[in-house]
Design a protein around this motif. Structure first.
Motif, PDB file in Angstrom:
ATOM      1  N   ALA A  16      30.912 -46.473  -8.282  1.00 20.54           N
ATOM      2  CA  ALA A  16      31.277 -45.306  -7.425  1.00 20.54           C
ATOM      3  C   ALA A  16      30.560 -44.138  -7.970  1.00 20.54           C
ATOM      4  CB  ALA A  16      32.679 -45.247  -7.185  1.00 20.54           C
ATOM      5  N   ALA A  17      30.764 -43.739  -9.394  1.00 15.20           N
ATOM      6  CA  ALA A  17      30.237 -42.577 -10.176  1.00 15.20           C
ATOM      7  C   ALA A  17      28.816 -42.683 -10.163  1.00 15.20           C
ATOM      8  CB  ALA A  17      30.723 -42.688 -11.450  1.00 15.20           C
ATOM      9  N   LEU A  18      28.216 -43.853 -10.305  1.00 11.57           N
ATOM     10  CA  LEU A  18      26.608 -43.913 -10.290  1.00 11.57           C
ATOM     11  C   LEU A  18      26.265 -43.606  -8.817  1.00 11.57           C
ATOM     12  CD1 LEU A  18      24.075 -44.324 -11.990  1.00 11.57           C
ATOM     13  CD2 LEU A  18      24.287 -46.882 -11.257  1.00 11.57           C
ATOM     14  N   ALA A  19      26.802 -44.238  -7.951  1.00  8.65           N
ATOM     15  CA  ALA A  19      26.355 -44.103  -6.467  1.00  8.65           C
ATOM     16  C   ALA A  19      26.434 -42.260  -6.118  1.00  8.65           C
ATOM     17  CB  ALA A  19      27.387 -44.645  -5.374  1.00  8.65           C
ATOM     18  N   ARG A  20      27.493 -41.819  -6.577  1.00 12.46           N
ATOM     19  CA  ARG A  20      27.748 -40.157  -6.350  1.00 12.46           C
ATOM     20  C   ARG A  20      26.468 -39.454  -7.075  1.00 12.46           C
ATOM     21  NH1 ARG A  20      33.234 -41.081  -7.204  1.00 12.46           N
ATOM     22  NH2 ARG A  20      32.865 -40.682  -9.263  1.00 12.46           N
ATOM     23  N   ALA A  21      26.188 -39.932  -8.646  1.00 13.54           N
ATOM     24  CA  ALA A  21      25.130 -39.131  -9.290  1.00 13.54           C
ATOM     25  C   ALA A  21      24.109 -39.667  -8.486  1.00 13.54           C
ATOM     26  CB  ALA A  21      25.090 -39.743 -10.502  1.00 13.54           C
ATOM     27  N   MET A  22      23.339 -40.782  -7.965  1.00 15.16           N
ATOM     28  CA  MET A  22      22.276 -40.987  -7.398  1.00 15.16           C
ATOM     29  C   MET A  22      22.146 -40.354  -6.119  1.00 15.16           C
ATOM     30  SD  MET A  22      21.087 -42.300  -9.967  1.00 15.16           S
ATOM     31  CE  MET A  22      19.269 -42.908  -9.543  1.00 15.16           C
ATOM     32  N   LYS A  23      23.201 -40.154  -5.245  1.00 13.02           N
ATOM     33  CA  LYS A  23      23.047 -39.436  -3.954  1.00 13.02           C
ATOM     34  C   LYS A  23      22.629 -37.976  -4.249  1.00 13.02           C
ATOM     35  CE  LYS A  23      26.147 -42.174  -1.184  1.00 13.02           C
ATOM     36  NZ  LYS A  23      27.608 -42.190  -0.930  1.00 13.02           N
ATOM     37  N   LYS A  24      23.155 -37.314  -5.193  1.00 17.88           N
ATOM     38  CA  LYS A  24      22.789 -36.226  -5.544  1.00 17.88           C
ATOM     39  C   LYS A  24      21.456 -35.888  -5.888  1.00 17.88           C
ATOM     40  CE  LYS A  24      27.378 -34.652  -7.100  1.00 17.88           C
ATOM     41  NZ  LYS A  24      28.270 -34.130  -8.364  1.00 17.88           N
ATOM     42  N   ARG A  25      20.923 -37.104  -6.380  1.00 21.90           N
ATOM     43  CA  ARG A  25      19.342 -37.280  -6.775  1.00 21.90           C
ATOM     44  C   ARG A  25      18.466 -37.426  -5.706  1.00 21.90           C
ATOM     45  NH1 ARG A  25      22.681 -37.224 -10.817  1.00 21.90           N
ATOM     46  NH2 ARG A  25      22.093 -36.552 -12.938  1.00 21.90           N
ATOM     47  N   GLY A  26      18.827 -37.730  -4.273  1.00 21.74           N
ATOM     48  CA  GLY A  26      18.038 -37.777  -3.419  1.00 21.74           C
ATOM     49  C   GLY A  26      18.240 -39.101  -3.045  1.00 21.74           C
ATOM     50  N   PHE A  27      18.858 -40.020  -3.296  1.00 18.46           N
ATOM     51  CA  PHE A  27      18.966 -41.512  -2.773  1.00 18.46           C
ATOM     52  C   PHE A  27      19.864 -41.737  -1.647  1.00 18.46           C
ATOM     53  CE2 PHE A  27      16.735 -42.193  -6.887  1.00 18.46           C
ATOM     54  CZ  PHE A  27      15.808 -43.319  -6.818  1.00 18.46           C
ATOM     55  N   GLU A  28      19.504 -42.504  -0.823  1.00 18.41           N
ATOM     56  CA  GLU A  28      20.590 -43.123   0.141  1.00 18.41           C
ATOM     57  C   GLU A  28      21.129 -44.416  -0.751  1.00 18.41           C
ATOM     58  OE1 GLU A  28      20.655 -45.475   4.465  1.00 18.41           O
ATOM     59  OE2 GLU A  28      18.844 -44.065   4.026  1.00 18.41           O
TER      60      GLU A  28
END
Length: 177
Positions: A16-28
């Protein structure tokens, strides 16, 4: 560019933490917490990138890497693990992973590995030989990988008691030097 990241990680909080961070970096982002869910999500989500934990509950992450690498187009795959070994790194890359990172890795390190097209020849190679403990760890990982993660078969191949092997695997890997 449409960047779709599949995170296959059995540690729900880390995922969940990695998902939040990667969403902030432009990933779906889509999550899967085991190999079976990864297969299902990959079919529907069609990821362009994937982060796969090596040690999933029930099945090796290497099987997920092979499944994802067989897709057309194949996603850029980074294997993430707390149990880093040369044998598993080589096998992950052979099966189609682009890079291999040892935990703990932060989101920026994961992003850099996902977006890097070529291996980094500038990475330093240690002049120190591996310690005996590390060589033993690497050999155990190689034999374990050859037996698809089966502890009993690995113990027999190593001529080691199963519980002794389990104790060795529960410990953190020794430092390389």
């Amino acid at each position: 560019m449409n960047r779709k990241l599949l995170i296959v990680e059995d540690d729900v909080d880390f995922a969940a933490a990695l998902a939040r961070a990667m969403k902030k970096r432009g990933f779906e982002v889509a999550l899967a917490h085991d190999a079976s869910a990864a297969r299902t999500v990959a079919k529907a989500f069609a990821p362009s990138h994937a982060v796969v934990d090596l040690k999933l509950s029930g099945e090796s992450g290497l099987k997920v890497v092979a499944m994802l690498a067989a897709r057309t187009p194949a996603p850029a795959i980074v294997v993430l693990t707390g149990y880093a070994s040369i044998a598993t790194a080589v096998e992950a890359v052979r099966l189609g992973a682009r890079h291999y990172l040892a935990k703990p890795a932060n989101a920026d390190e994961v992003l850099a590995a996902l977006l890097r097209d070529e291996p980094d020849a500038a990475l330093e190679v240690s002049a120190e030989p591996l310690s005996v403990a590390r060589l033993e760890w690497e050999h155990i990982q190689k034999v374990l990988n050859a037996h698809d993660g089966n502890i009993s078969a690995t113990a027999r191949a190593l001529k080691m008691h199963r519980r002794t092997l389990q104790r060795k695997l529960e410990k953190n890997p020794p430092k390389p030097g």
